[in-house]
Every structure is written in C-alpha cells, then in structure tokens.
Enzyme design. Structure first.
Site, PDB file in Angstrom:
ATOM      1  N   TYR A 136     -39.319 -23.766   1.234  1.00 27.66           N
ATOM      2  CA  TYR A 136     -38.680 -24.742   2.116  1.00 27.66           C
ATOM      3  C   TYR A 136     -39.535 -24.992   3.358  1.00 27.66           C
ATOM      4  O   TYR A 136     -39.751 -26.141   3.762  1.00 27.66           O
ATOM      5  CB  TYR A 136     -37.288 -24.257   2.522  1.00 27.66           C
ATOM      6  CG  TYR A 136     -36.605 -25.154   3.523  1.00 27.66           C
ATOM      7  CD1 TYR A 136     -36.022 -26.355   3.131  1.00 27.66           C
ATOM      8  CD2 TYR A 136     -36.556 -24.808   4.866  1.00 27.66           C
ATOM      9  CE1 TYR A 136     -35.410 -27.189   4.050  1.00 27.66           C
ATOM     10  CE2 TYR A 136     -35.947 -25.639   5.803  1.00 27.66           C
ATOM     11  CZ  TYR A 136     -35.367 -26.818   5.385  1.00 27.66           C
ATOM     12  OH  TYR A 136     -34.767 -27.639   6.303  1.00 27.66           O
ATOM     13  N   HIS A 181     -12.782   5.071   1.125  1.00 23.42           N
ATOM     14  CA  HIS A 181     -13.762   4.185   1.754  1.00 23.42           C
ATOM     15  C   HIS A 181     -13.250   2.748   1.764  1.00 23.42           C
ATOM     16  O   HIS A 181     -12.284   2.428   1.081  1.00 23.42           O
ATOM     17  CB  HIS A 181     -15.125   4.265   1.056  1.00 23.42           C
ATOM     18  CG  HIS A 181     -15.132   3.778  -0.357  1.00 23.42           C
ATOM     19  ND1 HIS A 181     -14.609   4.504  -1.403  1.00 23.42           N
ATOM     20  CD2 HIS A 181     -15.588   2.626  -0.897  1.00 23.42           C
ATOM     21  CE1 HIS A 181     -14.756   3.829  -2.529  1.00 23.42           C
ATOM     22  NE2 HIS A 181     -15.348   2.675  -2.251  1.00 23.42           N
ATOM     23  N   HIS A 236     -14.577  -1.380   1.568  1.00 23.62           N
ATOM     24  CA  HIS A 236     -15.598  -2.402   1.307  1.00 23.62           C
ATOM     25  C   HIS A 236     -15.135  -3.690   1.968  1.00 23.62           C
ATOM     26  O   HIS A 236     -13.964  -4.071   1.814  1.00 23.62           O
ATOM     27  CB  HIS A 236     -15.724  -2.697  -0.194  1.00 23.62           C
ATOM     28  CG  HIS A 236     -16.461  -1.671  -0.957  1.00 23.62           C
ATOM     29  ND1 HIS A 236     -17.827  -1.682  -1.080  1.00 23.62           N
ATOM     30  CD2 HIS A 236     -16.024  -0.596  -1.651  1.00 23.62           C
ATOM     31  CE1 HIS A 236     -18.197  -0.665  -1.823  1.00 23.62           C
ATOM     32  NE2 HIS A 236     -17.118   0.012  -2.177  1.00 23.62           N
ATOM     33  N   GLN A 260     -41.364 -28.492   4.457  1.00 18.50           N
ATOM     34  CA  GLN A 260     -41.115 -29.126   5.749  1.00 18.50           C
ATOM     35  C   GLN A 260     -42.424 -29.484   6.437  1.00 18.50           C
ATOM     36  O   GLN A 260     -42.568 -30.552   7.018  1.00 18.50           O
ATOM     37  CB  GLN A 260     -40.272 -28.208   6.653  1.00 18.50           C
ATOM     38  CG  GLN A 260     -38.858 -28.019   6.184  1.00 18.50           C
ATOM     39  CD  GLN A 260     -38.105 -29.337   6.098  1.00 18.50           C
ATOM     40  OE1 GLN A 260     -38.023 -30.069   7.078  1.00 18.50           O
ATOM     41  NE2 GLN A 260     -37.571 -29.653   4.931  1.00 18.50           N
TER      42      GLN A 260
END
Length: 137
Positions: free
Chosen positions: A125, A60, A62, A129
């Site tokens: 956040y 495999h 990654h 704002q």
C-alpha cells in the site's frame, strides 16, 4: 470491526487480551462469573472501549476489544483490573479474606494485536501511494 472515529482520527485498534485471577484460582463461575461479566461490560463502556467478544472462563478471561488510540492498552488494563477488583469485592465481601489487600487479579496479562492486514499488505500500500504521487506530480 469497521473503522471508528474520534474527532479527526479514523482508527481500528483491536486486541486480544487474556488475564487471570491471582494464583489462577478457579473462582469465576456462577454468581461470581455473572457479576464479572456485568462489571467488565460497564467498565469498558465507561472508557468507550468496544467489547467485541469475550468469555469469562473458570480461571481466566479472554477479551476481543477495540481501544481508542487516545488510551493505551496498559492504561486500560490497569483501570480495568483495578476497578473490577474493587467492584467485585464490594459485591462479594466474603472473599476479601482469601485475597489480601483486595488483589483479585494476577500481575500482568497477555495482549496481541488483531488486524485485517499483514506487513506485506501495508508495504504494498505504501509503495502504491508513492507511485500514485509520482504519477500525479
């Protein structure tokens, strides 16, 4: 990874992707592994995809990559798996008989987003704002 930019867009779109050869054959070692590393690096570079980290294991792969927002993950993976398969068989024609129709990779892949903020941070956040806009307005 720092934010990247394309024209008027700042972005930080990073992903962890794992994919396997067909029938999870343990074929990616020695010269095959070296060639796949080289092919994947080249294909990422051609699409302006940043290969931050990656490993080719025996059965495999990654990858930790940054994909520009103009390119979807599925588009990139179709491109990567399709082109890498063709390039790999060009370098190793003796393997074509083991893989019918030049299908080297199994269908599908695993993908997960990698971010430096969580949902709570984003919500906080956005709220801040809004509060800043009220104070300025």
């Amino acid at each position: 990874m720092d934010n990247q930019s394309i024209q008027h867009t700042r972005w930080n779109c990073t992903y962890h992707i794992v994919f396997i050869p067909k029938w999870r054959r343990k074929i990616m070692y020695g010269e095959n592994k070296k060639d796949l590393v080289e092919i994947i690096k080249k294909l990422c570079e051609m699409k302006s995809v940043q290969l931050i980290d990656g490993r080719v294991c025996v059965d495999h792969i990654h990858m930790y990559i940054g994909i520009p927002p103009k390119l979807s993950v599925s588009e990139f993976m179709s491109y990567l798996k399709g082109k890498s398969s063709l390039m790999f068989f060009d370098r190793h024609p003796e393997l074509k008989t083991k893989y019918s129709d030049r299908h080297f990779w199994a269908r599908g892949y695993y993908v997960s987003t990698v971010g430096n903020v969580n949902e709570d941070t984003i919500r906080q956040y956005i709220q801040e704002q809004e509060e800043n806009d009220k104070l300025e307005g």
